[in-house]
Design an enzyme around this catalytic site. Structure first.
Site, short mmCIF file in Angstrom:
data_model
loop_
_atom_site.label_atom_id
_atom_site.label_comp_id
_atom_site.label_asym_id
_atom_site.label_seq_id
_atom_site.Cartn_x
_atom_site.Cartn_y
_atom_site.Cartn_z
N GLY A 111 12.61 -3.81 -10.34
CA GLY A 111 11.53 -2.74 -10.60
C GLY A 111 13.03 -1.55 -9.28
O GLY A 111 13.97 -2.29 -9.40
N TYR A 127 -3.30 -5.77 1.31
CA TYR A 127 -2.28 -5.85 1.01
C TYR A 127 -1.43 -6.10 2.31
O TYR A 127 -0.86 -7.45 2.03
CB TYR A 127 -1.37 -4.24 0.51
CG TYR A 127 -0.43 -4.48 0.77
CD1 TYR A 127 0.18 -5.15 -0.35
CD2 TYR A 127 0.40 -4.01 1.84
CE1 TYR A 127 1.81 -4.89 -0.34
CE2 TYR A 127 1.49 -3.44 1.71
CZ TYR A 127 2.49 -4.21 0.70
OH TYR A 127 3.36 -3.79 0.28
N ALA A 137 6.08 -8.12 -6.02
CA ALA A 137 4.53 -7.67 -4.37
C ALA A 137 3.83 -7.43 -5.92
O ALA A 137 4.48 -6.48 -6.60
CB ALA A 137 5.53 -7.15 -3.47
N LYS A 193 0.42 -9.92 2.72
CA LYS A 193 2.36 -10.00 2.80
C LYS A 193 2.00 -10.59 4.13
O LYS A 193 3.47 -11.49 4.34
CB LYS A 193 2.48 -8.23 3.33
CG LYS A 193 2.17 -8.15 1.56
CD LYS A 193 3.62 -8.15 0.89
CE LYS A 193 4.87 -7.49 0.86
NZ LYS A 193 6.03 -8.11 -0.07
N LEU A 234 14.14 -1.65 -5.55
CA LEU A 234 14.76 -2.77 -4.90
C LEU A 234 15.54 -3.96 -5.70
O LEU A 234 16.91 -3.64 -5.43
CB LEU A 234 14.56 -3.05 -4.19
CG LEU A 234 14.77 -4.25 -2.70
CD1 LEU A 234 15.62 -3.25 -1.91
CD2 LEU A 234 14.16 -4.96 -2.34
#
Ligand code: NAP
Length: 286
Positions: free
Chosen positions: A10, A123, A58, A127, A12
């Site tokens: 991804g 979302y 995520a 989270k 990051l």
């Protein structure tokens, strides 16, 4: 240190992989390593025995989350609970990433870690639930909220981040209408990876806000990108209501890196410098 990186391809994750190359890094890729498959995930981690587990995975398509709350909670909350339990069993430090969207934006000045969250969409709620699991179940953890990430792996195949998307739309000759009433801090995932690498070498566990410095609207961000590219595209700043997005978003979700400053982490660069460096690395600027 043996460091498992979940979501290693991804934005990051791939920057963490580069930044942590001097460590013994164990990259884990979806779908072979799927955090919603709790038993398999736990078995693999037990086999690898990392000192640190970094979760960058995520389900973060904010509007899609409104239509798929079950999927949002499975990835962003339940799977995080399972990871926290496994990390605890292994005695590993858990590093988990969360979002500026846990706030509702009413504060209108940068949010510090002590500010109470009040999420506005599925979302963000999922989270935040993930955050609570980390805090409730982990003995040693770094919980890192960030904002407006862009990283070099963005591509048409993987999905374009904001920077690459506006450049691509302009190249196609499309007019750009961009929200000018949502304030954020664009953050380079390369720099976030560097700060994460510094942070995990400390024992200052807990919750952190980590973003580049400064703030802007998405429209101002786009304007800066084109100004650096010395281009004048057809760019229009519009009100959020123009798009009637399915998910409500905070109008102000700028984070203050207060705890990072308190523990002496080196400061992030201003967001304009970071985006200029990104444009150079991606070959848009020479
Ligand atoms: N992007 C932003 O603007 C932003 C803002 C604030 C906070 N954050 C948070 O920052 C973190 C990193 O974001 P990012 O932009 O680097 O995301 P990203 O580029 O989408 O990377 C996520 C990685 O996780 C993988 N993944 C997805 N579902 C998975 C699953 N069930 N099990 C294991 N791996 C899975 C993805 O694989 P595939 O690519 O194959 O799906 C991808 O490699 C996330 O926690 C996100 O919530 C992001």
């Amino acid at each position: 240190m043996r460091i498992a990186i979940i979501g290693a391809d991804g934005q990051l994750g791939s920057d963490l992989l580069k930044t942590l190359r001097k460590d013994e890094v164990l990259p884990l890729y979806y779908p072979d390593f799927d955090i919603t498959q709790a038993r398999k995930t736990s078995e693999i981690l037990r086999h690898l025995r990392p000192d640190i587990v970094i979760n960058t995975a995520a389900y973060h398509w904010v509007d899609d989350c409104e239509d798929n709350p079950r999927e949002s909670f499975l990835v962003n909350s339940i799977a995080v609970r399972d990871l926290a339990l496994t990390a605890r069993e292994l005695g590993a430090v858990l590093v988990h990433f969360s979002t500026d969207y846990v706030f509702d934006g009413r504060k209108r000045s940068p949010y510090v870690e002590e500010d109470p969250p009040h999420p506005l969409n599925v979302y963000a709620v999922s989270k935040l639930a993930g955050e609570f699991f980390v805090r409730a179940l982990s003995e040693r953890y770094f919980l890192i909220r960030t904002c407006g990430l862009y990283g070099e792996v963005s591509s048409p195949e993987r999905g374009l981040n904001f920077v690459d998307r506006v450049i691509s739309l302009d190249r196609e000759g499309k007019p750009l209408r961009i929200v000018n009433d949502q304030w954020v801090t664009p953050t380079a995932s390369a720099e976030l990876a560097e700060k994460t690498s510094q942070l995990i070498r400390t024992s200052h566990f807990g919750l952190y806000h980590l973003t580049n410095e400064g703030e802007c609207t998405w429209y101002q961000f786009a304007r800066e990108i084109f100004s650096l590219l010395v281009k004048e595209p057809r760019l229009e700043g519009v009100d959020s209501r123009t798009f009637a997005a399915r998910a409500r978003r905070p109008l102000y979700s700028v984070l203050d890196n207060k705890r990072a400053r308190d523990i002496g982490l080196s400061p992030f660069s201003p967001w304009r410098e970071a985006v200029s460096s990104y444009l150079r690395k991606k070959g848009y600027l020479t």
